[in-house]
Enzyme design. Sequence first.
Site, PDB file in Angstrom:
ATOM      1  N   GLY A  51       0.828  -1.204   0.000  1.00 21.29           N
ATOM      2  CA  GLY A  51       0.000   0.000   0.000  1.00 21.29           C
ATOM      3  C   GLY A  51       0.859   1.249   0.000  1.00 21.29           C
ATOM      4  CG  ASP A  66      -7.704   6.131   2.355  1.00 21.95           C
ATOM      5  OD1 ASP A  66      -8.185   6.513   1.267  1.00 21.95           O
ATOM      6  OD2 ASP A  66      -6.591   5.580   2.454  1.00 21.95           O
TER       7      ASP A  66
END
Length: 572
Positions: free
Chosen positions: A134, A252
């Site tokens: 990520g 997010d």
Amino acid sequence: MAFPSLVSHSHPHHHRLFLLSPLFYLLSRSKPPHSLTLSLSLSLSLSYIHLSISLSVYIIIIIIILLSFMGYLSCNAESAISVCDPHNWDLPRKHKSNNLHKPNTKPFQIREFSHSDLFSATNSFSADSFLGKGSHGSVYKASLDDGKLIAAVKKTTTTSSETNCTTSPAENEIEILSRVRSPRLVNLIGFGVDSDDRKLIVVEFMPNGSLYDLLHNSTRPPGWRRRVRFALQIAKAVQHLHLSNPPVIHRDIKSSNVLIDDEWKARLGDFGLALRGHVEDVRVKCTPPAGTLGYLDPGYLAPGDLSTKSDVFSFGILLLEIISGRNAIDMNYSPPSVVDWASPLIRGGDYAGICDPRIGPPEDAAAMRQLAVLAARCVRSTAEKRPEMSDAVDCLRAVNKRVSSPIWNNLGWRVGQRVCNSSQSIKYEPLDDSMEICKGSSRVGSRKNRKVSSVPGVESGKEVIVIGSSKNDRVARSKSVGSVHEMKLGPFDSNLGGNQVGLIRRRAGLAVKMPMVRLSKSRSMGMLQSSRLVNNNGGFVVQLVRNPNGGELESSKLLIKLEKKGPEGETI
Ligand SMILES: Nc1ncnc2c1ncn2[C@@H]1O[C@H](COP(=O)(O)OP(=O)(O)OP(=O)(O)O)[C@@H](O)[C@H]1O
């Protein structure tokens, strides 16, 4: 429907016994002589069978009527709207589950792991244990406690000193996840620190990958039942965060941050950008905007704009992604933004048009409409007009009931029709109004838009937010949500050097044609201090930031920072 014997008589079995008396008589006269007893018992059994059948039919009818009154069997488009209508959401059921989210100040028991334990648990962070990568690091599968505990270890790439923030995303994630816990979240197990003082976050292992992979990379895409269940589970996760005290804003929400557990339930993870506190708290007020392009609330331009409704917007985008099976921003579509693409279709009532073509529309048209209308309301450009997550949960519960038990829905269609028609006095906002997000340019000229400074070199009528730089001289176009319409790579400000990445706001009527390029999977945009600001003519500006490793800034690792400049150009 007629059930005469039960409707008109208080002791129906007596009545029937009386009617059957000639039969008793005949039977009693017949041979053999003991046939009187036989005939009596026969007639009694017959009357009891009749009675129990009538009673069962009655009970079934009462259950159907009760269920339809309770909203389990909503029936048509009107009911779809009234279930999802924010006006009706203010009815008493609102926040009924508040007591499930009591103030929680006591931290959970979090384990501290030694680096050597995590090193051996992940087989030296080997490629075999690697789960994915990520924006803030890589994730590995770990076998702990002699194989009794399988976990995921996030090996982060930045420390708080590198980000120049009070806390790094990893520290932030540990801090928040040590205070919130839910079966709908990817919960924290513990943490460790590596030799470079970088945090290792140990969280629950999710063996079935991410929702992103299921939706976009799977040969067998999930069907409607599963999609709606996932949407409901995610909504419950976000609701849990928002109803925590103080509230947690995830910032997010996206499909790659939704992971699927061993029971095939969706869990919300990745709290690197999350904020815990009330909107008036200093920490929340001073934290620059962050999120992922395509999911980012267009109204969230300054720290003060943040509210739980920013999460609601991102959830709306995720819902459109779940319905359509397409990415939040997908250059293979025109327009590439899922909002810009889906809005006109929903507004025109073409709900089947936004369905994932791989699975087609669901059987229940009302369920489809409810889903589409909910998504449309979540992505409204005016944050206050978006529903609360509790309302989204209620709405998705109703949709889930519809798609999970189609037999009940068909049964209830006729029974429920009267109930739904009688509720037509309930007012709901016209669908068109919920589609204001399409008019992204309507925000241009608003107070918030003026805060974003214009960058020299860009034609009038457009505003640019520069969010990164690249040495490659190429042009990209990416329709993004709300008032931000294009992403362009190119020089905007000579002070910055190299080429910069900018989000361009278009004023109404100005079309910009640029070559299209395919975007890779959206990544979170974090916060990183850089050496200089884009410009200094006051107001809020988005600051250029550079790759922490000093190299070229990749489009997948855009990092933004928003600061307010005073009249003298100093940072406030
Ligand atoms: N708890 C977990 N269990 C199993 N796999 C995980 C877990 N957490 C993350 N992963 C895998 O690792 C990948 C990277 O996760 P991570 O949260 O670091 O980044 P991301 O969500 O893909 O992107 P971004 O950091 O931009 O949000 C995920 O896509 C997922 O496949």
